[in-house]
Design an enzyme around this catalytic site. Structure first.
Site, short mmCIF file in Angstrom:
data_model
loop_
_atom_site.label_atom_id
_atom_site.label_comp_id
_atom_site.label_asym_id
_atom_site.label_seq_id
_atom_site.Cartn_x
_atom_site.Cartn_y
_atom_site.Cartn_z
CE LYS A 22 -1.72 -4.36 3.16
NZ LYS A 22 -1.87 -5.66 2.47
CB SER A 43 -0.89 0.00 1.25
OG SER A 43 -1.48 1.26 1.46
CE1 TYR A 56 -4.06 -2.02 4.77
CE2 TYR A 56 -3.67 0.26 4.12
CZ TYR A 56 -3.85 -1.07 3.79
OH TYR A 56 -3.80 -1.45 2.47
#
Length: 341
Positions: free
Chosen positions: A152, A123, A148
């Protein structure tokens, strides 16, 4: 055969379909925590054949060992994971357990089975609040602004470590920007199982009457209209990027990093205005405070993907929105029929 983790989800399903229409055999493993088994039927309809499907969790080492032993898998596309920025701020441990833990278990199982070609769904959040736009792969990853993004980045570091330890690995880290849209048929698209955390699925539910108004989080960012600016990419373009990465990794060793984006940023209000123009539907808005973990601007420099993968996003914002609306309308029509019966 290609193993696709999270292959019943929004991105994984489109990747599975594009692999299959190119003649690849596909096996999907998914725990359906944010997806539907019906996606497998939709893939089958569009591809003209059915992918293999195993209900299961990528953190289940025994399951992965069995799959990698019993099926002729020679590459993995790892799409399984949780993906909502706001939710990750509220539930960080869940994100680290699922995203990082799942990636560690997958790499362990692959190494044990002698499968070393891996494409990872990463991402653009790994770049954090980058002040340089557009963002290219040489930009520092630094400190992501939410769990998040941090999860990643941790996954990327795990994969860089295993590739450094064993020269047989061929790993592609695909840093997505903001996937939206749906398959042109209207048969395959994003179907969140709970309250949407991303702009477009929420927008679609407001447009179809499922929700009263669209919440816009933050109108005081340092952007032309005060709302956040993002690089929106059609999910089919994104899926085709995975195909090119899988092909490239046949000839590459170690870790390769590619941004998958269009190279153009649109604000939240830009997207809403374009949607209203494409569909003729007016969207009522509620402006609310910024969400923790969000940043002002993020768009890609896709030059490296263009040069190394011969890949470039093709679809316009208007096409993305039109395809997404077609999918939403098709879903509503099917629901009406189900209720009538």
């Amino acid at each position: 055969m290609i193993l696709i983790t999270g292959g019943a989800g929004y991105i994984g399903a489109h990747v599975a379909l594009e692999c299959m229409v190119r003649g690849e055999e596909v096996l999907i493993v998914d725990n359906l925590c944010n997806s539907h088994r019906s996606a497998i039927d939709r893939i089958s309809t569009l591809a003209g054949k059915r992918p293999g499907f195993i209900y299961g969790d990528v953190r289940n080492r025994r399951l992965l060992d069995t799959l990698l032993r019993d099926y002729p898998i020679d590459a993995v596309v790892h799409c399984a994971g949780l993906k909502a920025v706001g939710e990750s701020v509220r539930e960080p441990l869940r994100y680290y357990d699922t995203n990082v833990g799942g990636s560690v278990v997958l790499c362990q199982a692959m190494a044990q089975a002698g499968v070393f070609r891996l494409v990872f769904s990463s991402s653009a959040t790994v770049y954090g609040d980058c002040t340089r736009m557009p963002i290219n792969e040489a930009c520092a990853t630094g400190q992501p602004t939410n769990p998040y993004g941090m999860s990643k980045l941790m996954c990327e570091n795990v994969m860089k470590s295993v590739a450094s330890s064993d020269p047989r690995w061929s790993i592609g880290l695909l840093r997505y920007f903001n996937p939206i849209g749906a398959h042109a048929s209207g048969l395959l698209g994003e179907a969140p199982t709970s309250t949407p955390n991303n702009l477009l699925p929420y927008l679609l539910q407001v447009a179809s009457g499922e929700r009263q108004a669209l919440s816009v989080y933050g109108n005081d960012y340092p952007t032309p209209d005060g709302t956040g600016v993002r690089d929106y990419i059609h999910v089919v373009d994104l899926a085709l990027g995975h195909i090119r990465a899988l092909e490239a990794l046949r000839e590459r060793r170690g870790v390769s990093i590619w941004n998958l984006g269009t190279g153009r940023g649109y604000s939240v209000l830009d997207v809403i205005k374009a949607f209203e123009k494409v569909t003729g539907v007016q969207i009522p808005l509620n402006f609310e405070a910024r969400r923790p973990g969000d940043i002002a601007c993020c768009w890609a420099d896709p030059k490296k993907s263009i040069d190394e993968l011969d890949w470039q996003a093709r679809y316009s914002l208007e096409r993305m929105l039109a395809d997404a609306w077609r999918w939403q309308c098709n879903q509503r029509e099917q629901e009406v029929v189900r209720q009538a019966n």
